[in-house]
Design a protein around this motif. Structure first.
Motif, mmCIF file in Angstrom:
data_model
loop_
_atom_site.group_PDB
_atom_site.id
_atom_site.type_symbol
_atom_site.label_atom_id
_atom_site.label_comp_id
_atom_site.label_asym_id
_atom_site.label_seq_id
_atom_site.Cartn_x
_atom_site.Cartn_y
_atom_site.Cartn_z
ATOM 1 N N ALA A 216 0.808 -1.223 0.000
ATOM 2 C CA ALA A 216 0.000 0.000 0.000
ATOM 3 C C ALA A 216 0.837 1.267 0.000
ATOM 4 C CB ALA A 216 -0.930 -0.014 1.208
ATOM 5 N N ASP A 217 2.098 1.191 0.451
ATOM 6 C CA ASP A 217 2.921 2.398 0.477
ATOM 7 C C ASP A 217 3.780 2.544 -0.776
ATOM 8 O OD1 ASP A 217 4.587 0.269 0.934
ATOM 9 O OD2 ASP A 217 5.577 1.117 2.707
ATOM 10 N N ALA A 218 3.524 1.739 -1.827
ATOM 11 C CA ALA A 218 4.260 1.870 -3.087
ATOM 12 C C ALA A 218 3.974 3.251 -3.679
ATOM 13 C CB ALA A 218 3.850 0.775 -4.058
ATOM 14 N N PRO A 219 4.949 3.839 -4.410
ATOM 15 C CA PRO A 219 4.808 5.227 -4.869
ATOM 16 C C PRO A 219 3.514 5.571 -5.589
ATOM 17 C CG PRO A 219 7.042 4.452 -5.230
ATOM 18 C CD PRO A 219 6.266 3.275 -4.721
ATOM 19 N N PRO A 220 2.984 4.735 -6.503
ATOM 20 C CA PRO A 220 1.771 5.194 -7.183
ATOM 21 C C PRO A 220 0.530 5.199 -6.304
ATOM 22 C CG PRO A 220 2.845 3.367 -8.365
ATOM 23 C CD PRO A 220 3.424 3.428 -6.997
ATOM 24 N N ASP A 221 0.583 4.492 -5.162
ATOM 25 C CA ASP A 221 -0.651 4.245 -4.432
ATOM 26 C C ASP A 221 -1.265 5.515 -3.861
ATOM 27 O OD1 ASP A 221 -2.392 1.992 -3.545
ATOM 28 O OD2 ASP A 221 -2.002 2.892 -1.593
ATOM 29 N N GLY A 222 -0.430 6.410 -3.322
ATOM 30 C CA GLY A 222 -0.959 7.648 -2.776
ATOM 31 C C GLY A 222 -1.639 8.494 -3.836
ATOM 32 N N TYR A 223 -1.012 8.587 -5.012
ATOM 33 C CA TYR A 223 -1.621 9.334 -6.111
ATOM 34 C C TYR A 223 -2.971 8.724 -6.483
ATOM 35 C CZ TYR A 223 3.363 10.539 -6.846
ATOM 36 O OH TYR A 223 4.664 10.926 -6.694
ATOM 37 N N LEU A 224 -2.995 7.398 -6.572
ATOM 38 C CA LEU A 224 -4.198 6.721 -7.038
ATOM 39 C C LEU A 224 -5.339 6.832 -6.044
ATOM 40 C CD1 LEU A 224 -2.382 3.693 -8.558
ATOM 41 C CD2 LEU A 224 -4.026 5.100 -9.797
ATOM 42 N N ARG A 225 -5.037 6.734 -4.771
ATOM 43 C CA ARG A 225 -6.109 6.825 -3.784
ATOM 44 C C ARG A 225 -6.708 8.227 -3.776
ATOM 45 N NH1 ARG A 225 -6.731 2.165 -1.317
ATOM 46 N NH2 ARG A 225 -4.959 0.723 -1.217
ATOM 47 N N THR A 226 -5.878 9.237 -3.935
ATOM 48 C CA THR A 226 -6.411 10.596 -4.063
ATOM 49 C C THR A 226 -7.307 10.693 -5.280
ATOM 50 O OG1 THR A 226 -4.475 11.588 -2.989
ATOM 51 C CG2 THR A 226 -5.790 13.018 -4.410
ATOM 52 N N LEU A 227 -6.830 10.160 -6.408
ATOM 53 C CA LEU A 227 -7.575 10.261 -7.664
ATOM 54 C C LEU A 227 -8.868 9.456 -7.609
ATOM 55 C CD1 LEU A 227 -7.825 11.264 -10.519
ATOM 56 C CD2 LEU A 227 -6.236 9.470 -11.253
ATOM 57 N N THR A 228 -8.821 8.222 -7.097
ATOM 58 C CA THR A 228 -10.048 7.423 -7.063
ATOM 59 C C THR A 228 -11.057 7.988 -6.061
ATOM 60 O OG1 THR A 228 -8.983 5.837 -5.549
ATOM 61 C CG2 THR A 228 -9.030 5.277 -7.896
ATOM 62 N N ASP A 229 -10.589 8.621 -4.989
ATOM 63 C CA ASP A 229 -11.519 9.300 -4.086
ATOM 64 C C ASP A 229 -12.267 10.405 -4.830
ATOM 65 O OD1 ASP A 229 -10.928 7.748 -1.894
ATOM 66 O OD2 ASP A 229 -9.579 9.207 -0.955
ATOM 67 N N LEU A 230 -11.527 11.167 -5.628
ATOM 68 C CA LEU A 230 -12.145 12.249 -6.400
ATOM 69 C C LEU A 230 -13.115 11.695 -7.437
ATOM 70 C CD1 LEU A 230 -8.951 14.445 -6.910
ATOM 71 C CD2 LEU A 230 -10.968 15.105 -5.571
ATOM 72 N N LEU A 231 -12.695 10.648 -8.134
ATOM 73 C CA LEU A 231 -13.536 10.099 -9.201
ATOM 74 C C LEU A 231 -14.752 9.358 -8.648
ATOM 75 C CD1 LEU A 231 -10.718 8.827 -11.579
ATOM 76 C CD2 LEU A 231 -12.217 10.791 -11.935
ATOM 77 N N THR A 232 -14.607 8.746 -7.476
ATOM 78 C CA THR A 232 -15.759 8.108 -6.840
ATOM 79 C C THR A 232 -16.799 9.155 -6.486
ATOM 80 O OG1 THR A 232 -14.421 6.292 -5.969
ATOM 81 C CG2 THR A 232 -16.509 6.727 -4.868
ATOM 82 N N LEU A 233 -16.354 10.284 -5.952
ATOM 83 C CA LEU A 233 -17.274 11.380 -5.672
ATOM 84 C C LEU A 233 -17.961 11.841 -6.950
ATOM 85 C CD1 LEU A 233 -18.424 13.502 -3.716
ATOM 86 C CD2 LEU A 233 -16.395 14.897 -4.181
ATOM 87 N N GLN A 234 -17.178 11.987 -8.017
ATOM 88 C CA GLN A 234 -17.757 12.399 -9.297
ATOM 89 C C GLN A 234 -18.791 11.398 -9.794
ATOM 90 O OE1 GLN A 234 -17.574 15.086 -11.062
ATOM 91 N NE2 GLN A 234 -17.129 14.776 -13.216
ATOM 92 N N ALA A 235 -18.482 10.119 -9.678
ATOM 93 C CA ALA A 235 -19.391 9.079 -10.173
ATOM 94 C C ALA A 235 -20.708 9.067 -9.412
ATOM 95 C CB ALA A 235 -18.720 7.710 -10.070
ATOM 96 N N MET A 236 -20.693 9.476 -8.158
ATOM 97 C CA MET A 236 -21.899 9.473 -7.342
ATOM 98 C C MET A 236 -22.770 10.708 -7.553
ATOM 99 S SD MET A 236 -20.295 7.960 -3.797
ATOM 100 C CE MET A 236 -21.836 7.945 -2.897
ATOM 101 N N CYS A 237 -22.225 11.714 -8.245
ATOM 102 C CA CYS A 237 -22.973 12.950 -8.443
ATOM 103 C C CYS A 237 -23.975 12.799 -9.586
ATOM 104 C CB CYS A 237 -22.026 14.102 -8.739
ATOM 105 S SG CYS A 237 -21.088 14.644 -7.286
ATOM 106 N N GLU A 238 -24.936 13.694 -9.606
ATOM 107 C CA GLU A 238 -25.998 13.623 -10.593
ATOM 108 C C GLU A 238 -25.560 14.131 -11.963
ATOM 109 O OE1 GLU A 238 -30.031 14.710 -9.108
ATOM 110 O OE2 GLU A 238 -28.908 15.214 -7.298
ATOM 111 N N ASP A 239 -24.428 14.803 -12.040
ATOM 112 C CA ASP A 239 -23.893 15.218 -13.333
ATOM 113 C C ASP A 239 -22.377 15.235 -13.247
ATOM 114 O OD1 ASP A 239 -22.923 17.875 -12.442
ATOM 115 O OD2 ASP A 239 -25.042 18.403 -12.329
#
Length: 309
Positions: free
Chosen positions: A132-155
């Protein structure tokens, strides 16, 4: 700007919890639906039943799952977990790596996809996921948190208003980075025009898992998403755009159950297309040709996949 999240549950005026599945059953049975309130801040919300929306160009309609949304003209109160703009500000202020998500002079933010692309290219998917502490993981978790929020929105307007995308020296439009099921064909075409694997985000619904046959030397399990089915305008030809995620860790992939909405981020590649033919079901003089186009992802870290919930 989108003001709310597609909710999966709400409360009635007497405090009874109502879930989307139960409300859909009542709707299908033509029963009276209860008056609904947000279970986080008690503002009025409404049930939106399962429905179809027009496909892009000549594509068939897409089925939109049922959800609960704000009543027209209302907003979630500050601090409510369904307040999408408030959640976005929390994520942006969460101390993400400034190399990946810097703040610009105008106060907005920029996602630098080259940082993610280079981090992923330095590794390769092996028999186990990187720690979990591999270099790409922090970037990806930030990005997927943002995209998950986007996916849950109505637009799709929420992130674009606060975040710009850059890949090296070039700005990237959000439509060239995030692809829902109705735009899988656009993702496939973008990959075909690129000289290397591109960082992209696809949103999908898990359709199946395919485990390797005994004795398969590769031992790769595939998570397959519901495809895009597209009329081509050519008589008796159908095009399918299929999305699959492959990895030897079957337990991890199966932790995303059939029917789940997921975000998939990484370096995608264009798989091989295949063509099959069969007789027309009612006219033996005609032949139906189906062309299947593949979009493939081999994850490096667990943060590349996330549930939308």
């Amino acid at each position: 700007m989108s003001r709310g999240i597609k909710m999966r549950k709400a409360v009635g005026t007497h405090g009874t919890l109502h879930r989307v599945g139960d409300l859909q059953k009542r709707h299908d049975a033509q029963q009276t639906l209860p008056t609904l309130l947000c279970d986080g801040c008690n503002v009025p919300v409404r049930f939106v039943p399962e429905h179809s929306r027009p496909g892009v160009e000549r594509a068939p309609p897409l089925l939109v799952p049922a959800y609960i949304a704000l009543q027209k003209g209302t907003e979630h109160l500050p601090g409510c977990r369904y307040n999408a703009p408030g959640h976005l500000q929390v994520l942006l202020a969460g101390g993400a790596d400034p190399e990946f998500l810097p703040t610009l002079d105008d106060g907005k933010h920029e996602l630098r996809l080259l940082v993610l692309q280079q981090a992923l290219k330095r590794g390769s998917a092996g028999p186990t996921l990187l720690p979990a502490d591999a270099p790409p993981d922090g970037y990806l978790r930030t990005l997927t948190d943002l995209l998950t929020l986007q996916a849950m929105c109505e637009d799709d307007t929420l992130l674009a208003a606060q975040l710009s995308l850059r890949l090296g020296k070039k700005r990237v439009d959000w439509t060239n980075f995030v692809y829902r099921q109705d735009r899988y064909d656009a993702a496939w075409e973008r990959l075909g025009s690129a000289s290397s694997e591109l960082p992209m985000a696809l949103l999908g619904t898990v359709r199946s898992h395919r485990t390797p046959q005994p004795g398969d030397p590769h031992g790769v399990t595939f998570l397959n998403c519901a495809p895009k089915y597209q009329h081509t305008g050519v008589t008796d030809r159908r095009d399918f755009y299929e999305v699959s995620v492959g990895h030897p860790d079957a337990a991890w992939l199966k932790s995303f159950p059939v029917g789940a909405e997921i975000v998939m981020v990484g370096l995608w590649r264009q798989g091989r297309s295949s063509t099959t033919s069969r007789p027309h079901p009612t006219d033996p003089r005609r032949t139906i040709t189906s062309v299947t186009h593949k979009l493939a992802l081999r994850p490096l870290v667990a943060g590349q996949l996330a549930l939308v919930e």
